[in-house]
Design a protein around this motif. Sequence first.
Motif, short mmCIF file in Angstrom:
data_model
loop_
_atom_site.label_atom_id
_atom_site.label_comp_id
_atom_site.label_asym_id
_atom_site.label_seq_id
_atom_site.Cartn_x
_atom_site.Cartn_y
_atom_site.Cartn_z
N GLU A 60 0.83 -1.21 0.00
CA GLU A 60 0.00 0.00 0.00
C GLU A 60 0.87 1.26 0.00
O GLU A 60 0.44 2.32 -0.45
N GLY A 61 2.07 1.14 0.51
CA GLY A 61 2.98 2.28 0.59
C GLY A 61 3.83 2.47 -0.64
O GLY A 61 4.75 3.30 -0.63
N THR A 62 3.56 1.71 -1.71
CA THR A 62 4.33 1.79 -2.94
C THR A 62 3.41 2.12 -4.12
O THR A 62 2.19 2.25 -3.97
N ASN A 63 4.00 2.20 -5.32
CA ASN A 63 3.21 2.40 -6.53
C ASN A 63 2.79 1.09 -7.18
O ASN A 63 2.26 1.08 -8.29
N LEU A 64 3.01 -0.03 -6.52
CA LEU A 64 2.55 -1.33 -6.99
C LEU A 64 1.16 -1.63 -6.44
O LEU A 64 0.80 -1.17 -5.35
N SER A 65 0.41 -2.44 -7.15
CA SER A 65 -0.88 -2.93 -6.65
C SER A 65 -0.66 -4.01 -5.60
O SER A 65 0.19 -4.89 -5.79
N GLU A 66 -1.40 -3.92 -4.52
CA GLU A 66 -1.38 -4.99 -3.52
C GLU A 66 -2.49 -6.01 -3.76
O GLU A 66 -2.85 -6.79 -2.88
N GLY A 67 -3.03 -6.00 -4.98
CA GLY A 67 -4.03 -7.00 -5.36
C GLY A 67 -5.46 -6.60 -5.12
O GLY A 67 -6.37 -7.39 -5.37
N ARG A 68 -5.69 -5.37 -4.62
CA ARG A 68 -7.08 -4.92 -4.50
C ARG A 68 -7.70 -4.88 -5.90
O ARG A 68 -7.04 -4.50 -6.87
N GLY A 69 -8.96 -5.25 -5.97
CA GLY A 69 -9.62 -5.29 -7.26
C GLY A 69 -9.41 -6.59 -8.01
O GLY A 69 -9.76 -6.71 -9.18
N THR A 70 -8.82 -7.59 -7.32
CA THR A 70 -8.71 -8.94 -7.87
C THR A 70 -9.43 -9.89 -6.92
O THR A 70 -9.88 -9.50 -5.83
N THR A 71 -9.51 -11.15 -7.30
CA THR A 71 -10.15 -12.15 -6.44
C THR A 71 -9.21 -12.66 -5.35
O THR A 71 -9.64 -13.39 -4.46
N THR A 72 -7.93 -12.28 -5.43
CA THR A 72 -6.96 -12.71 -4.41
C THR A 72 -6.15 -11.52 -3.90
O THR A 72 -4.92 -11.48 -4.03
N PRO A 73 -6.82 -10.54 -3.29
CA PRO A 73 -6.08 -9.39 -2.75
C PRO A 73 -5.06 -9.82 -1.72
O PRO A 73 -5.29 -10.77 -0.95
N PHE A 74 -3.91 -9.16 -1.74
CA PHE A 74 -2.79 -9.38 -0.83
C PHE A 74 -2.09 -10.71 -1.05
O PHE A 74 -1.05 -10.96 -0.45
N GLU A 75 -2.62 -11.57 -1.92
CA GLU A 75 -1.90 -12.78 -2.32
C GLU A 75 -1.19 -12.58 -3.65
O GLU A 75 -0.33 -13.38 -4.01
N VAL A 76 -1.58 -11.53 -4.39
CA VAL A 76 -0.85 -11.13 -5.59
C VAL A 76 -0.46 -9.67 -5.45
O VAL A 76 -1.20 -8.86 -4.88
N VAL A 77 0.72 -9.33 -5.93
CA VAL A 77 1.19 -7.95 -5.96
C VAL A 77 1.89 -7.72 -7.29
O VAL A 77 2.50 -8.65 -7.85
N GLY A 78 1.80 -6.50 -7.82
CA GLY A 78 2.46 -6.25 -9.09
C GLY A 78 2.12 -4.90 -9.68
O GLY A 78 1.45 -4.07 -9.06
N ALA A 79 2.59 -4.68 -10.91
CA ALA A 79 2.35 -3.42 -11.61
C ALA A 79 2.64 -3.64 -13.10
O ALA A 79 3.21 -4.67 -13.49
#
Length: 439
Positions: A297-316
Amino acid sequence: MTVSRRGVLGLAGAIGSAGALGAAGPPRSAGAAGAARAGETSGAAAGGAAGTAAAAGRVRTGFERLAADGYAALAGQKVGLVTNPTGITADARHLVDVLHADERVDLVAVFGPEHGFRGTAQAGGSEGASRDPATGLAVYDTYDKSGQKLADVFTAAGIDTVVFDIQDVGARFYTYIWTLYDCMRAAALAGKTVVVLDRPNPVGGRRAAGPVLERPYASFVGREPIALAHGMTVAELARLFNGEFLTDRPVGLRTVAMSGWRRESFFGETGLPWVPPSPNVPTPDTALAYAGTCLFEGTNLSEGRGTTTPFEVVGAEGIDRRWAEAANALGLPGVWFREAYFTPTFSKHVGKVCGGVRLIVHDRAAFDPVRAGIGLLVTARRVWSGFGWRADHWIDRLTGSDRVRTLVDAGADVDEVAGDWAAGLTRFAAVREEYLLYP
């Protein structure tokens, strides 16, 4: 007696008295001293309760033990309940409905935290004040309220006792524990008492992990100096808050412990139903990763919100397989990192194809989510030229100081970052030990 009341009493069984420690046994001697400092009124251990719970194969929550004692701890009091969709019985009925239907409890108000009483609001939001259509009870909004402002809400609601029952996920920056803290402080100001009904820490409670908050970085994602992954239940935290941080004005506190829960237990071993405690923590597996991947959440990467596996996937956008390869090369215990691609439907990078990693935890006991999160930060910065922190340095609020950010920027590895917080974590672990209720 209504069917609803029979159901509650049948579920609870003859577990023991309210406030009894059950399977935990009595607190350690230091813990007993801490409880006395906190003004707590927990009862003695009920030896047979642990055996009953173990034989039945599941944990008995604090609410079940309160019900088994005929709600004696609430007798003669006007009660306000702080809860959300996780405040349920073992057969998935909501506590508001159960308590409202029982003439032994005078439930007069409900208080909703972040995300709201019904859990419909996203992060950083709430549902506002309303009236519960099922019971007609007034529902008050506690979000973004603390101190005298929240004390005034309790006074206006006409309550004597604040009861707290919400499922936590074990991370310092998950705001429900600070709702508890704020309610305790406000209740002391308003001359009310607090009863905390305990629930399992879904990721276990074997140890604390990660950096301890430094007070200049306090916020609603961390009011006081506790570890990022605190390894405690909400009742244990309430005892610690009262004994360590609310000493200027401790609240009259009663905690009703579980029976049948042990510190090494993960949520799937409790036999209890899982209700998502917030919209982006849909499963216990999400909770397991959350203390580490929420750092994104403190970066410019997605922490997976808006997916079916939030916080289990991260990326950009623009990240490829090299990140998963670098993360796996760290050899972090208990977890594999798989190359993954996803398209968020809201929050960061909405509608765009993101490359990144998915965490696969293959050994929960060995897995340290905080070290995994740090490992992902370190490797993301090394392999992706687009890596950046949020402009407001939100990462400092999440980690509790500027040390993680500055060390990662300086090229430190995982061990160096973790070594920086080791002394503070050792001190916290010693204090934490005084307030634990379970073996």
